[in-house]
Write an enzyme that holds these catalytic residues in place. Structure first.
Site, PDB file in Angstrom:
ATOM      1  N   SER A 189       3.085  -1.751   6.912  1.00 23.09           N
ATOM      2  CA  SER A 189       2.024  -2.163   7.820  1.00 23.09           C
ATOM      3  C   SER A 189       1.609  -3.598   7.511  1.00 23.09           C
ATOM      4  CB  SER A 189       0.859  -1.174   7.720  1.00 23.09           C
ATOM      5  OG  SER A 189      -0.063  -1.349   8.763  1.00 23.09           O
ATOM      6  N   GLU A 320       5.035   5.447  15.838  1.00 23.78           N
ATOM      7  CA  GLU A 320       3.978   4.827  15.038  1.00 23.78           C
ATOM      8  C   GLU A 320       2.580   5.058  15.614  1.00 23.78           C
ATOM      9  OE1 GLU A 320       4.343   2.877  12.244  1.00 23.78           O
ATOM     10  OE2 GLU A 320       6.362   2.051  12.267  1.00 23.78           O
ATOM     11  N   HIS A 418       2.735   6.295  12.153  1.00 24.76           N
ATOM     12  CA  HIS A 418       2.497   5.189  11.230  1.00 24.76           C
ATOM     13  C   HIS A 418       2.093   5.711   9.851  1.00 24.76           C
ATOM     14  CE1 HIS A 418       1.691   1.053  10.224  1.00 24.76           C
ATOM     15  NE2 HIS A 418       0.438   1.309   9.903  1.00 24.76           N
TER      16      HIS A 418
END
Length: 500
Positions: A189, A320, A418
């Protein structure tokens, strides 16, 4: 010197005493820079002070100040909060403190540049050390402390912290059995975005040799004008002048609360007229293109040749954005009008885009399609563009992956969302706190495959599948049965041409 139970290592600042378990030496909470408070507040990182005697490195050090995630994400992403000012610290795991010159991996945690730490249980480096890698995890300044920009010549302190940590690794890692000429940075991320930024920052040149960007690539940075406007909003919320001195005088608990309030306002009303390009990123604090430390958007710098000598492994998760829509129930509230507005906001032709996405998702609801489109805008397409920019003749190796395993949680609707993959990367599926996302029996074979690939890439630059190039576009898809895919979802990739 006093006899110590457990390993003892001499660093440039002094001697540290760690612990030994399962044949792995661990050293935690070692400062790589001075505490960023007092005269060091809102300033570039300064060298850590030396110490006399032996410093205990048996437990994690303080974490950077931060607010907790908003519910329900506070339960989905377990946080570590350790108070103290000496928060610019790192942790080292090594299987051999001799002259082994083992490959080194340095983890940059995620958290939207406002959350996270190098002390999360899923990021324990024991399994990397077990498999012949010296693993390092770092803390760096977050939120305003790390990314406040006021147009005063000081920018990207969080990235400068990361560079300071990498400099410490260069200077000291040989004492822990690591090879300073074989260092891989990896992150998820905002940690992946940081890795991409570091690849293009002149001050980071030569500090690492390979980079892994997980669910974050080279697009998500903001302009000086936007960053300065956000700094102004923060000062107004705090009721002080927009200066580092005035903002630094605000109690840290009030500052992190104001940061969270600012992020909440952006999330609820992402108006570009107020937030600029950050309205799309939904991150008020992120790297700033200041023209010096960060000369341009990382993806643009890569296209011009920056970071070409670095081997890269880049990828994303298949679903995600479902992390942000499913647990809140927002995915059920999306209708066709909202979906069309979102598609238009991303600059896509609405009719063509929806037809393209529906072609491979016959039963998708408007919420499902929004999740897929936002996944591509924020994560998948930037990863592809990073691979395309890097895959040039004479450049370092380029590899791509996709994580596709879907957990049974949230009635099976969460998908390969995610932040789901990094416990697999670290081979830490049994660590407490991640069952809410993964369920109680995540597939160990996926962790075996991903972890081994990351180790192989850090060791010799080859994770075990063909390189990515513009003709073949080979991508390894990690699921219960991992497979090599040739150009996954080409229609969507072409649809986004010229837009990411």
């Amino acid at each position: 010197m006093k006899e110590y139970q457990g390993p003892v290592v001499s660093t440039r600042q002094g001697v540290v005493h760690g612990s030994m378990a399962e044949g792995v030496a661990a050293f935690k909470g070692i400062p790589y820079a001075a505490p960023p408070f007092g005269p060091n507040r809102f300033q570039p990182p300064r060298p850590a002070e030396s110490w006399d005697g032996v410093r205990e490195a048996l437990s994690y050090g303080p974490t950077a100040p931060k607010a907790r995630y908003f519910p329900p994400f506070d339960a989905l992403s377990p946080e570590v909060h350790i108070p103290g000012e000496d928060c610019l610290n790192l942790n080292v795991w090594s299987p051999d403190l001799g002259q082994a010159r083992l490959p080194v991996m340095v983890w940059i945690h995620g958290g939207a540049f406002t959350n996270g730490s190098g002390s999360m249980s899923a990021c324990d480096g024991t399994r990397f050390a077990r498999d012949g890698v010296v693993c390092v995890t770092i803390n760096y300044r977050l939120g305003a402390d790390g990314f406040l920009y006021l147009g005063d010549g000081i920018a990207n302190l969080g990235l400068l912290d990361q560079i300071a940590a990498l400099s410490w690794v260069q200077e000291n890692i040989a004492a822990f059995g690591g090879d300073p000429t074989n260092i891989t940075i990896f992150g998820v991320s905002s940690g992946g975005m940081s890795a991409a930024s570091l690849m293009t920052m002149p001050r980071a040149a030569g500090l690492f040799h390979r980079a892994i960007a997980q669910s974050g690539a080279g697009h998500h940075v903001i302009s000086p004008a936007t960053a300065q406007q956000i700094g102004q909003y923060l000062a107004e919320k705090l009721g002080v002048e927009p200066t580092r001195q005035a903002i630094g005088a605000v109690p840290i608990t009030r500052l992190v609360q104001a940061q969270q309030e600012l992020g909440g306002e952006m999330f609820r009303n992402p108006d570009p007229s107020r937030w600029g390009e950050a309205a799309a990123n939904l991150m008020p604090f992120e790297p700033v293109i200041d023209g010096d430390l960060l000369p341009a958007r990382p993806i643009d710098s890569m296209a011009a040749g920056a970071g070409a000598n670095v081997d890269i492994l880049v990828g994303s998760n298949a679903d995600e954005y479902r992390l942000f829509l499913v647990p809140t129930g927002t995915i059920n509230a999306v209708n066709e009008e909202m979906l069309s507005r979102a598609v238009a906001a991303y600059g896509l032709p609405v009719t063509e885009a929806l037809a393209t996405y529906r072609a491979t998702r016959q039963d998708a609801t408007p919420g499902d399609l929004l999740a897929a489109i936002r996944t591509d805008w924020f994560y998948s397409i930037p990863a592809i563009r990073m691979a395309e920019a890097h895959a040039k003749p004479g450049a370092g190796a380029t590899y791509m992956y996709e994580f596709a395993w879907q957990p049974p949680t949230f009635e099976g609707r969460l998908g390969a969302c995610h932040a789901l993959e990094f416990p697999f990367v670290f081979d830490n599926l049994g660590k407490a706190g991640y069952q809410v996302l993964m369920g109680t029996n995540p597939p160990q074979q996926v962790a075996n495959a991903m972890h081994a690939a990351w180790v192989a890439f850090a060791t010799g630059g080859d994770p075990g599948w063909p390189q990515y190039d513009l003709k073949r576009r080979a991508t390894m898809r990690f699921d219960t049965t991992s497979e090599l895919v040739e150009d996954p979802r080409p229609a969507e990739r072409v649809l986004w041409e010229g837009r990411r």
